[in-house]
Structure formats: structure tokens, C-alpha cells
Design a protein around this motif. Structure first.
Motif, PDB file in Angstrom:
ATOM      1  N   ARG A  63      43.903 135.361  86.080  1.00  0.00           N
ATOM      2  CA  ARG A  63      43.264 135.414  87.401  1.00  0.00           C
ATOM      3  C   ARG A  63      44.623 135.342  88.561  1.00  0.00           C
ATOM      4  O   ARG A  63      44.481 135.890  89.237  1.00  0.00           O
ATOM      5  CB  ARG A  63      42.403 134.274  87.450  1.00  0.00           C
ATOM      6  N   THR A  64      45.523 134.709  88.144  1.00  0.00           N
ATOM      7  CA  THR A  64      46.378 134.039  89.094  1.00  0.00           C
ATOM      8  C   THR A  64      47.746 134.701  88.739  1.00  0.00           C
ATOM      9  O   THR A  64      48.693 134.770  89.595  1.00  0.00           O
ATOM     10  CB  THR A  64      46.604 132.756  89.232  1.00  0.00           C
ATOM     11  N   GLY A  65      47.979 134.929  87.414  1.00  0.00           N
ATOM     12  CA  GLY A  65      49.412 135.560  86.958  1.00  0.00           C
ATOM     13  C   GLY A  65      50.154 134.342  86.541  1.00  0.00           C
ATOM     14  O   GLY A  65      51.311 134.860  86.032  1.00  0.00           O
ATOM     15  N   GLN A  66      49.847 133.153  86.484  1.00  0.00           N
ATOM     16  CA  GLN A  66      50.676 132.076  86.216  1.00  0.00           C
ATOM     17  C   GLN A  66      49.966 130.780  85.597  1.00  0.00           C
ATOM     18  O   GLN A  66      48.711 130.895  85.909  1.00  0.00           O
ATOM     19  CB  GLN A  66      51.132 131.411  87.420  1.00  0.00           C
ATOM     20  N   TRP A  67      50.494 130.321  84.647  1.00  0.00           N
ATOM     21  CA  TRP A  67      49.961 129.034  84.025  1.00  0.00           C
ATOM     22  C   TRP A  67      51.130 128.329  83.569  1.00  0.00           C
ATOM     23  O   TRP A  67      52.254 128.725  83.144  1.00  0.00           O
ATOM     24  CB  TRP A  67      49.200 129.620  82.770  1.00  0.00           C
ATOM     25  N   GLN A  68      51.152 126.880  83.951  1.00  0.00           N
ATOM     26  CA  GLN A  68      51.919 125.993  83.629  1.00  0.00           C
ATOM     27  C   GLN A  68      51.300 124.855  83.083  1.00  0.00           C
ATOM     28  O   GLN A  68      50.254 124.363  83.349  1.00  0.00           O
ATOM     29  CB  GLN A  68      53.060 125.464  84.803  1.00  0.00           C
ATOM     30  N   GLY A  69      52.008 124.186  82.003  1.00  0.00           N
ATOM     31  CA  GLY A  69      51.457 122.951  81.571  1.00  0.00           C
ATOM     32  C   GLY A  69      52.119 122.683  80.162  1.00  0.00           C
ATOM     33  O   GLY A  69      53.345 123.162  80.024  1.00  0.00           O
ATOM     34  N   GLU A  70      51.638 121.658  79.426  1.00  0.00           N
ATOM     35  CA  GLU A  70      52.116 121.412  78.317  1.00  0.00           C
ATOM     36  C   GLU A  70      51.371 121.626  77.166  1.00  0.00           C
ATOM     37  O   GLU A  70      50.176 121.725  76.907  1.00  0.00           O
ATOM     38  CB  GLU A  70      52.248 119.773  78.164  1.00  0.00           C
ATOM     39  N   LEU A  71      52.084 122.426  75.959  1.00  0.00           N
ATOM     40  CA  LEU A  71      51.290 122.488  74.736  1.00  0.00           C
ATOM     41  C   LEU A  71      52.076 122.024  73.688  1.00  0.00           C
ATOM     42  O   LEU A  71      53.334 121.662  73.337  1.00  0.00           O
ATOM     43  CB  LEU A  71      51.720 124.334  74.530  1.00  0.00           C
TER      44      LEU A  71
ATOM     45  N   LYS B 287      58.342 126.669  62.328  1.00  0.00           N
ATOM     46  CA  LYS B 287      58.454 127.574  61.258  1.00  0.00           C
ATOM     47  C   LYS B 287      58.159 126.500  59.987  1.00  0.00           C
ATOM     48  O   LYS B 287      57.560 126.826  59.174  1.00  0.00           O
ATOM     49  CB  LYS B 287      59.621 128.183  60.970  1.00  0.00           C
ATOM     50  N   ASN B 288      59.078 125.266  60.187  1.00  0.00           N
ATOM     51  CA  ASN B 288      58.915 124.293  59.010  1.00  0.00           C
ATOM     52  C   ASN B 288      57.704 123.419  59.071  1.00  0.00           C
ATOM     53  O   ASN B 288      57.475 122.501  58.249  1.00  0.00           O
ATOM     54  CB  ASN B 288      60.079 123.710  58.943  1.00  0.00           C
ATOM     55  N   GLY B 289      56.790 123.757  59.942  1.00  0.00           N
ATOM     56  CA  GLY B 289      55.652 123.018  60.018  1.00  0.00           C
ATOM     57  C   GLY B 289      55.535 121.984  61.011  1.00  0.00           C
ATOM     58  O   GLY B 289      54.514 121.322  61.260  1.00  0.00           O
ATOM     59  N   GLU B 290      56.664 121.479  61.455  1.00  0.00           N
ATOM     60  CA  GLU B 290      56.783 120.392  62.540  1.00  0.00           C
ATOM     61  C   GLU B 290      56.161 120.863  63.762  1.00  0.00           C
ATOM     62  O   GLU B 290      56.323 121.828  64.497  1.00  0.00           O
ATOM     63  CB  GLU B 290      58.144 119.880  62.674  1.00  0.00           C
ATOM     64  N   VAL B 291      55.182 119.821  64.217  1.00  0.00           N
ATOM     65  CA  VAL B 291      54.423 119.825  65.453  1.00  0.00           C
ATOM     66  C   VAL B 291      55.203 119.176  66.631  1.00  0.00           C
ATOM     67  O   VAL B 291      55.769 118.044  66.282  1.00  0.00           O
ATOM     68  CB  VAL B 291      53.088 119.406  65.298  1.00  0.00           C
ATOM     69  N   PHE B 292      55.545 119.910  67.893  1.00  0.00           N
ATOM     70  CA  PHE B 292      56.398 119.430  68.804  1.00  0.00           C
ATOM     71  C   PHE B 292      55.635 119.708  70.178  1.00  0.00           C
ATOM     72  O   PHE B 292      54.849 120.888  70.364  1.00  0.00           O
ATOM     73  CB  PHE B 292      57.658 119.853  68.461  1.00  0.00           C
ATOM     74  N   PRO B 293      55.840 118.950  70.998  1.00  0.00           N
ATOM     75  CA  PRO B 293      55.506 119.279  72.423  1.00  0.00           C
ATOM     76  C   PRO B 293      56.578 120.165  73.349  1.00  0.00           C
ATOM     77  O   PRO B 293      57.690 120.374  72.984  1.00  0.00           O
ATOM     78  CB  PRO B 293      55.490 117.961  73.298  1.00  0.00           C
ATOM     79  N   GLU B 294      55.964 121.272  74.104  1.00  0.00           N
ATOM     80  CA  GLU B 294      56.721 122.217  74.855  1.00  0.00           C
ATOM     81  C   GLU B 294      56.087 121.981  76.374  1.00  0.00           C
ATOM     82  O   GLU B 294      54.993 121.691  76.504  1.00  0.00           O
ATOM     83  CB  GLU B 294      56.390 123.586  74.458  1.00  0.00           C
ATOM     84  N   GLN B 295      57.117 122.285  77.229  1.00  0.00           N
ATOM     85  CA  GLN B 295      56.974 122.425  78.780  1.00  0.00           C
ATOM     86  C   GLN B 295      56.733 124.037  78.784  1.00  0.00           C
ATOM     87  O   GLN B 295      57.937 124.178  78.645  1.00  0.00           O
ATOM     88  CB  GLN B 295      57.549 121.527  79.559  1.00  0.00           C
ATOM     89  N   VAL B 296      55.592 124.459  79.272  1.00  0.00           N
ATOM     90  CA  VAL B 296      55.444 125.734  79.142  1.00  0.00           C
ATOM     91  C   VAL B 296      55.299 126.404  80.657  1.00  0.00           C
ATOM     92  O   VAL B 296      54.480 125.993  81.379  1.00  0.00           O
ATOM     93  CB  VAL B 296      54.283 126.327  78.146  1.00  0.00           C
ATOM     94  N   ALA B 297      55.742 127.508  80.894  1.00  0.00           N
ATOM     95  CA  ALA B 297      55.534 128.388  82.058  1.00  0.00           C
ATOM     96  C   ALA B 297      55.386 129.809  81.577  1.00  0.00           C
ATOM     97  O   ALA B 297      56.217 130.420  81.267  1.00  0.00           O
ATOM     98  CB  ALA B 297      56.729 128.569  83.160  1.00  0.00           C
TER      99      ALA B 297
END
Length: 890
Positions: free
Chosen positions: A403-411, A416-426
Motif C-alpha cells: 500500500r505505501t511502498g515501505q515497511w520498517q520494523g524488527e524481525l 543457515k545454522n538455525g540460530e534465531v536472531f533479531p533484525e532491524q529491517v527496512a
């Protein structure tokens, strides 16, 4: 079918011509034969025979000639018929339209092609006017040419005409060639018109014109221009586009253009070498280079050229295109820079197509996710999903992105090794000029370290970095929570503060690294000793605090204190195997029996620690109101001491040290006094302990040493005799300051001889840290000082212990002198000390001598010197100077 316009023409060989030829040949044969025979033959018979043979020969020749003529006529007729048939066939089936036209314009005959071009039936041909169906484009010119044709000035003329077809189709462009057919004496019988269909040519010409227009438009819009170099005349021609690209505003570019000057020096050699190579070999020229244009701008161009040869094969022209690449160059440079930025960015960048398939991933993305780019290409980013976000989360994400062409937030994603980690995503949606979605760009930063740092910071904000225990603020918050619960439930609990015993000695002896390790060890042991529900924290330094919950009475708090003291006393071992043991003193404040507020509980436990310390090491003590008052008093004294040191309110008093044998003053002991502006003289018993506990004893002791040496040197300089100056060294000063450096500095500034300075060290200071004390006393002795043991007899020193140290004087504590001669025990102890000192070669001084009987006892026991009220109280410097002058006068 014969061609109509050939009918009525003269034959090449006619019968009349043949008869005339026969007659002429016969006359010539008869006349010439008779004349020849008359000359050659004179006999009549011979003449007759010759005439006969001449006749038969003539007949034979004429017969042969006649046969030959007939054969020739037949051959000519056959050839003419074949030629006429061939020509008729060619004309009939020619691709061009051919017509025989009368002089008045009527079409007399037309071939099939012309009929097709006119779109009419052959039967209606006679009714058609040639000038009507094929009107000339320029009537005046056509009339003029027709006039010239009729008078024989020209035999044909050519012009373009539009064929107006009767079937309603579009006019047909043709090329019309008009030729006259002569008749009689040079007159014109009729006209032959040949029409060539120019449709394809016109279409090709139109296409060529359009192509040329498009080419010119392309050149104009593509920042390109044409150049041509005439190799024979060495002349350069350029299209207007090149002038525009070079920023030229003059009237002759070929004259003003200096390639050797305008091409950038870095490119010049390469470009001219490529031009020579193209001219020599005929290979195409393709070179890119930069040019300093006429407007001063530096632009980038690409030259493409080809050498062309003349008819004789020699190079004739060098022609090509010049294209301005500045925009492309800058765009490419920006693209390369952008690509470099992306490739070297700390952020991960992934690009997908509109369907979500990964098209590229930069180095940071590969490093963060643990995949190589080749492994990710073509896959969907959902392979990174961690499972922490539900379907609704992703639906909301995509709805906003589209709808806006943009999304920002944390994912939260998965490596690959299965480790789950937080990302700041744009994330961004990319659309083309038409608005169609083409790509998605995802930029992300690994937040693992930041999250860990935030958690670490958050943890450190509420916990002690060394021990991991709650810090003062967090402990206070937890204590307040416990207090609030206790108020509601009626619970009784206690706050216990643990202060480590001898912890300062551990730091001084083994260093702060070992001290930190011991503190962690003690904190760990105490934490293990807690009951479920108890709370622990580190308040500061070597102070730990515990909230002991759910107590039924004070005895329970005391039991907890004993348990914690026992846990704190668990030995810790150095890597070398040396055992280090520290104890703990515990102050206890009960809720609600003693105080009720959180701050008061902490203050009460802190105050109770001092009571525990006063009871000895490893003791515990409950809070009393007097403890708080004492703490407040200590704080006030400490603040006053700091002010006194800064404002010069400290004073030195001096008490004489007198020879027992001669009664003369042989030394003085410097004693510290505080002259408070409001209170007057403050007792040393009141402020010295505070100075020692607060650390102020170090700067105060330094001042005392210097002032005492300066004063003693002034008396020496005044000629008041040589005597020793005794200065007390506090046990805390003994541990806190660099005593050797302080003493050396005082002696250097004052000029007082080291042999006359005596430092008094308490017996307890020697007993607590014997090895360190030995090393320090050895260094002080190397300076030439006198060293004395103060308050001897009150500690636990033995003869074997004392003899290890470089001691010069033993000072008998006044507590053993005060009851002499009434106390036989004190007399025995004093006698033993004197005897022991002498046996070690030490001088002995008795303190607190107030009566002649005490002095007589000391004289009888051979004591060397004394000090006390019997001779003088401690007095200011001027009063002590009077004592010295009186002694000199006496």
C-alpha cells in the motif's frame, strides 16, 4: 499476334530492289563481257563459242544469284518473324506497362501489364485518353518536352506520373518514358509510352526518408553526431549534433577543433594510436575518452568509425559516430559507487523480483545469514523465517508494503545454522515508470549485539559488574517491594549488611585482581547460603546486603547472620595454592521492630556494622538508635576534617621526651590537634579514628611529618640544641601512603637530618602484616631514621617477633605506668619490657609518667627516657621553645 506499331514499315530487302539489281548486273555483264571479248578474241568462231559460254555462264550465275537472293529473303523473313515474335512476347509479358498512343492522346494498343495498371478492360481501351488517366505532374514541362519530340530535337523524354485507375484504387506512381515512332519523311506516326511501376521505389524512398528522419531524430535524442574525415583533402565535417555536444558556438568547428589539445592527456596517446591502427588496417575504431569541451566542461565520449576506400582501393574517407557518454559515465559511476556502497555496507541488502525470488545479496547479508549468494539466488526469503511471527504479522507487513511502498520494523529471522536472531529491517517496493511492481529491496541490520548490549546494559544498570549481584538501586527497589508485601501481610524480616574483615589487607598484599576474585568468591558463598526468598545485593566496595525474610523473632536474624559469617569465611585459594581467608562483620536491622522505611533499614544495618566491628572480627550486632547518631557524628567530623585540612586549622603540639638519668629534654613527640573555629580544640580521640576510616589520615599524616620536621629544624637553627623529633604513624597511614616517599620529601623540604627523626609505629601494625611491615621498616631504616614501637605491651608481640624488625626504641604504654607503684603486676610487666628491650640493644621510653614515684621506679629499672605530665603536658611550639631556652639557661 503482331505488334501493331510495326505494320506498314519498309522491308529491308524488296522485290523491286532485287529486279533493279538483276538488271544492273545483266547490263554490266553484257557490256563488260563484249568489250573484254573484243579485246581478247579476234576469231569469229571463237568469238561465237565464247559468246555462247558467256551466255551460259551468265545464266548460271544469275540463276545462282537468284537462288541465293531467294534464300536470303526467306532467311530474313524467318529472322524478322522470330524477332517480331520475341519482341511481341517480351512486350506482352513485360513488367512495365507499354502503350501505343496516337498523337491526339488516344491509346491505340496496350499490353496486359498496362491494362492491369489502368484497371480497365481491353475492349474499352480505344475510348481512353492517355493524358486523362496519366496526367503529367508538370503540364507545362511535359508540353515543352512533347514539342521538342515532335520536331525531332529529342527522341524521348521521361517523367513521373500518377496513374489514375478506374477501379477506385489509389493512384499508382509511375515513371513514364515517351518515345516517338517516325513515319515517312521524318514525320511522327505515333508515340510509344512505357510505364514503370514506382510503388516499391516510392515506398522504399518513403521508408528511407522515414529512416533518415528517425536516424536524425535518434542522433539528436541520443546525444550522438556524425563525423566524416576526407582523407584526400584532410577535411573534417561534423553534424550539428557534434557541435552541440562539444559546446561549440562558432562558425567553423573543423577549423577550431584541436583534438591534440582537447582530448585528456591520459587518453590522448591511446586514442591516436587506435586511429592510426584503424586507418592502417581498416578495422573498426571503437574508443572511449574524455574531452575538455569548448564550454570548459569535461565530458566523456565514445567514437566509432570505419575507414572506406575509393574505387582504386586507396583509403578515401574515415566516417563514424561520436556519442556523448557523460550521462552514462556518471550514471555508471554512480551505479558502481552504489554497488560498492551496497557491497561494502555494514547492512545486509537483499533484492528480490516481484514474485519474491532472491536476485542478489550483498556481502553483509551473506555474513549475517550464513548463506553464500549462490545458495540464496532464486529462493524466497521465507526460508529465513524463525517462526516467532504469526501469519497475521506477515499479512499486515505485506499489506503496508504494497500500500505505501515501505515497511520498517524488527524481525526475528533464522541463520543457515538455525540460530534465531533479531533484525532491524527496512523494506521498499520498486516500481517502473508505468507504476508496475518490479522488485523488492530489503535492508537489514543484525541486532544481536545491540540486543545483547542492551540486555547487558540493562543488567549492569541493575547489577554489580564484578559479582553479578543486585546493585544498590536494584537492591533498594527489591527491599521496597519486600517491605510493601510485609506491610500488607504482617511479615517480619531483617536487613543484614556484611562488611568484609581484612579485605583491605588482601588488596594491599596480593593486588586488586586477587581482591576482586576474593570478593566474587565471598559473594558466591554468601549467595549459596541464602534461604529461598532471601534477597542479596552489593551496596559498595566490600559491603554486601541481605534481606532475610519470614522471621518469627530476632534470634532467627542472628542465626542467619552467623550462617552468613560462616559462609563468608570459606577459604579461597590462589593459583599458587596459598589460602586466603577473609571474614565478615554483620549489622542487623529488623522490620518493623527497629525502623519501617526502606532507607532507614539500610541506614540502620550500616550503623550496626560499626557495632559489630567494635566487638571484633566475625561478629554481628543489632541496630540501636545510638549507632545512627554515631554515624552522623562521624560524617560531620569527616566533613570538618576536610575543611580543617584545607583551611589550615590543624596544629601540632609537642611533649618533651626526657632522659631519666640526666633529666634533660632529649626529644619531643609531635601530637596532632584540631583548632576548630567554633568548638575550639577537638580531641584527637574524636577525629583520629574518623581520619583513619575515611582515608584522610594519609594527607593529614603527610602534613604532620613535614610540619614537625620544619619546626625541629627551626629550633636547631635557633641554637636550641640537637634533639629527636618523634612522629606517630597511624596503621592506616602505614598501609595507605607511600611512607618512604613522604618521609624523604619531608626531610628534603625541611633540611632536618634523618638521624634525628623518629617514627613511632604501633605494635598492632607490625602484628597485622609482618612481612609488609618488615619490608617497609627496612626501607625507612635505610634512610637513617630512628624507629620506635609505640604502645608496646598492649598487643601480642613476642621477643622473637620484635627482633625481626629494625627497631631502635620500645615505648612502654602508659597503661602499665599509671598504677605504679601500687600495682605489682604493672611493675613486673614494665620491668620485663625494659629488660627485654635492653637485651635486644634497644632504648626504652616510658609514657604517661605523672609522679616522682613512677620516675624513681623507672630510674631503678634502668629505663632510658620518659614523657608525661610530670615534666610537661603537650604544648604549642612557642611554649615548647620556652622549655628549651630555660634548659639552656639552667
Amino acid at each position: 499476334m503482331k505488334i501493331p506499331w510495326l505494320v506498314g514499315r519498309e522491308r529491308a530487302w524488296t522485290p523491286g530492289k532485287a529486279a533493279a539489281l538483276y538488271f544492273l548486273l545483266g547490263l554490266a555483264w553484257v557490256w563488260l563481257g563484249d568489250r573484254l571479248l573484243a579485246v581478247l578474241v579476234h576469231d569469229a568462231a571463237a568469238m561465237a563459242r565464247m559468246q555462247l559460254w558467256k551466255g551460259w555462264l551468265y545464266v548460271s550465275l544469275t540463276a545462282g544469284l537468284a537462288g541465293w537472293l531467294v534464300w536470303r529473303l526467306r532467311r530474313a523473313e524467318q529472322a524478322r518473324g522470330a524477332s517480331e515474335h520475341e519482341l511481341t512476347t517480351i512486350v506482352q509479358h513485360a513488367s512495365a506497362g507499354i502503350a501505343r498512343v496516337a498523337l491526339d492522346g488516344r491509346i491505340l494498343w496496350a499490353n496486359a501489364r498496362l491494362l492491369e495498371m489502368l484497371g480497365i478492360d481491353e475492349k474499352a481501351l480505344g475510348a481512353i485518353d492517355f493524358g486523362t488517366v496519366l496526367p503529367p505532374q508538370e503540364p507545362a514541362w511535359a508540353a515543352h518536352q512533347m514539342g521538342r519530340l515532335m520536331v525531332g530535337e529529342i527522341d524521348h523524354f521521361v517523367g513521373e506520373r500518377q496513374c489514375l485507375r478506374s477501379n477506385g484504387r489509389d493512384p499508382l506512381p509511375t515513371l513514364c518514358t515517351v518515345t516517338s515512332v517516325p513515319e515517312g519523311e521524318g514525320g511522327c506516326a505515333h508515340l510509344v509510352c512505357v510505364l514503370q511501376d514506382l510503388s516499391e521505389i516510392v515506398r522504399a524512398r518513403t521508408a528511407l526518408e522515414r529512416s533518415e528522419a528517425r536516424l536524425q531524430l535518434a542522433l539528436d535524442s541520443s546525444a550522438s553526431g556524425v563525423w566524416d574525415w576526407d582523407l584526400a583533402e584532410q577535411r573534417l565535417s561534423c553534424s550539428p549534433g557534434i557541435e552541440r555536444m562539444l559546446g561549440y558556438t562558432g562558425d567553423d568547428l573543423a577549423r577550431d577543433l584541436r583534438l591534440t589539445e582537447c582530448i585528456a592527456p591520459a587518453d590522448r596517446r591511446r586514442v591516436f594510436s587506435a586511429i592510426r591502427h584503424a586507418l592502417d588496417t581498416g578495422e573498426p575504431l571503437i574508443e572511449s575518452f574524455s574531452v575538455r569541451c569548448f564550454d570548459g566542461q569535461l565530458r566523456w565520449f565514445e567514437a566509432r568509425g570505419q575507414r572506406y576506400a575509393a574505387a582504386h582501393g586507396a583509403p578515401d574517407r574515415f566516417t563514424g559516430l561520436l556519442t556523448d557518454l557523460s550521462g552514462a559515465y556518471h550514471a555508471d559511476e554512480r551505479q558502481r559507487l552504489a554497488a560498492a556502497v551496497v557491497d561494502n555496507a555494514a547492512q545486509g541488502v537483499i533484492v528480490t523480483d516481484a514474485q519474491g525470488s532472491i536476485r542478489s545479496a550483498n556481502a553483509a547479508a551473506q555474513r549475517i545469514l550464513g548463506y553464500r549468494e549462490a545458495e540464496m539466488l532464486g529462493l524466497n526469503p521465507r526460508i529465513f523465517q524463525s517462526g516467532r511471527h504469526n501469519r497475521a504479522f506477515y499479512e499486515a507487513l505485506w499489506e503496508q508494503l504494497l500500500r505505501t511502498g515501505q515497511w520498517q520494523g524488527e524481525l526475528w529471522n533464522k541463520r543457515k545454522n538455525g540460530e534465531v536472531f533479531p533484525e532491524q529491517v527496512a523494506m521498499s517496493a520498486v516500481r517502473d515508470a508505468s507504476g508496475s511492481l518490479t522488485h523488492f529491496i530489503c535492508m537489514f541490520t543484525d541486532q544481536s549485539e545491540r540486543k545483547a548490549s542492551e540486555q547487558r546494559i540493562e543488567y549492569l544498570a541493575g547489577h554489580d559488574a564484578l559479582t553479578g549481584l543486585a546493585n544498590r538501586d536494584t537492591f533498594s527497589q527489591r527491599l521496597e517491594a519486600v517491605r510493601a508485601q510485609a506491610l500488607a501481610s504482617g511479615e517480619q524480616f531483617a536487613v543484614l549488611q556484611l562488611n568484609l574483615d581484612r579485605f583491605k589487607e588482601v588488596n594491599d598484599s596480593y593486588g586488586y585482581t586477587v581482591g576482586d576474585a576474593v570478593l566474587r568468591h565471598v559473594a558466591s558463598q554468601v549467595q549459596r547460603a541464602l534461604r529461598p526468598g532471601d534477597v542479596i545485593g552489593r551496596l559498595a566496595g566490600d559491603e554486601l546486603a541481605v534481606v532475610a525474610r519470614h522471621l518469627r523473632h530476632a534470634d532467627g536474624a542472628a542465626a542467619v547472620a552467623r550462617h552468613l559469617i560462616e559462609a563468608a569465611g570459606t577459604p579461597w585459594h590462589l593459583p599458587e595454592g596459598i589460602e586466603v581467608v577473609v571474614g565478615a562483620s554483620v549489622g542487623i536491622c529488623m522490620f518493623p521492630a527497629h525502623v519501617e522505611s526502606t532507607e532507614a533499614l539500610l541506614q540502620g544495618a550500616h550503623a550496626a556494622v560499626y557495632g559489630a566491628k567494635a566487638l571484633g572480627r566475625g561478629a554481628w550486632c543489632f541496630y540501636e538508635e545510638g549507632m545512627t547518631q554515631g554515624a552522623r557524628e562521624r560524617l560531620a567530623v569527616e566533613a570538618g576534617l576536610r575543611r580543617a585540612l584545607a583551611n589550615g586549622e590543624l596544629r601540632l603540639y609537642y611533649q618533651p621526651q626526657v632522659s631519666v638519668a640526666s633529666g634533660r629534654i632529649v626529644g619531643a613527640e609531635a601530637l596532632l590537634r584540631w583548632q576548630d573555629p567554633q568548638e575550639g580544640l577537638v580531641s584527637p580521640a574524636r577525629f583520629i579514628p574518623v581520619a583513619e576510616s575515611s582515608g584522610l589520615i594519609a594527607p593529614i599524616g603527610q602534613w604532620v611529618l613535614l610540619e614537625a620536621c620544619l619546626q625541629a629544624q627551626r629550633w636547631r637553627s635557633a641554637g636550641l640544641g640537637s634533639m629527636t623529633m618523634a612522629v606517630n604513624v597511624s596503621p592506616r597511614q602505614f598501609a595507605l601512603s607511600d611512607l618512604v616517599a613522604v618521609v624523604g620529601d619531608a626531610l628534603a623540604q625541611s633540611g632536618f637530618p634523618a638521624t634525628s627523626l623518629e617514627l613511632e609505629i604501633t605494635e598492632s601494625a607490625l602484628a597485622e602484616r609482618p612481612e609488609q611491615a618488615l619490608a617497609l621498616l627496612t626501607k625507612l631504616g635505610d634512610l637513617g631514621l630512628r624507629l620506635s614501637v609505640d604502645d608496646f605491651g598492649t598487643g601480642y608481640s613476642s621477643l622473637a617477633h620484635i627482633k625481626r624488625f629494625p627497631i631502635d626504641v620500645l615505648k612502654i604504654d602508659q597503661s602499665f605506668i599509671r598504677e605504679i607503684p601500687e600495682s605489682g603486676e604493672d611493675m613486673a610487666i614494665s620491668s620485663a619490657i625494659i629488660a627485654m628491650g635492653h637485651s635486644l640493644g634497644l632504648a626504652v621510653l616510658a609514657e604517661g609518667v605523672e609522679t616522682p614515684a613512677q620516675l624513681d621506679f623507672l630510674r631503678q629499672r634502668g629505663c632510658d627516657s620518659y614523657q608525661g605530665y610530670l615534666r610537661s603536658r603537650p604544648v604549642p611550639p612557642d611554649a615548647f621553645e620556652v622549655l628549651l631556652r630555660d634548659q639552656l639557661a639552667g
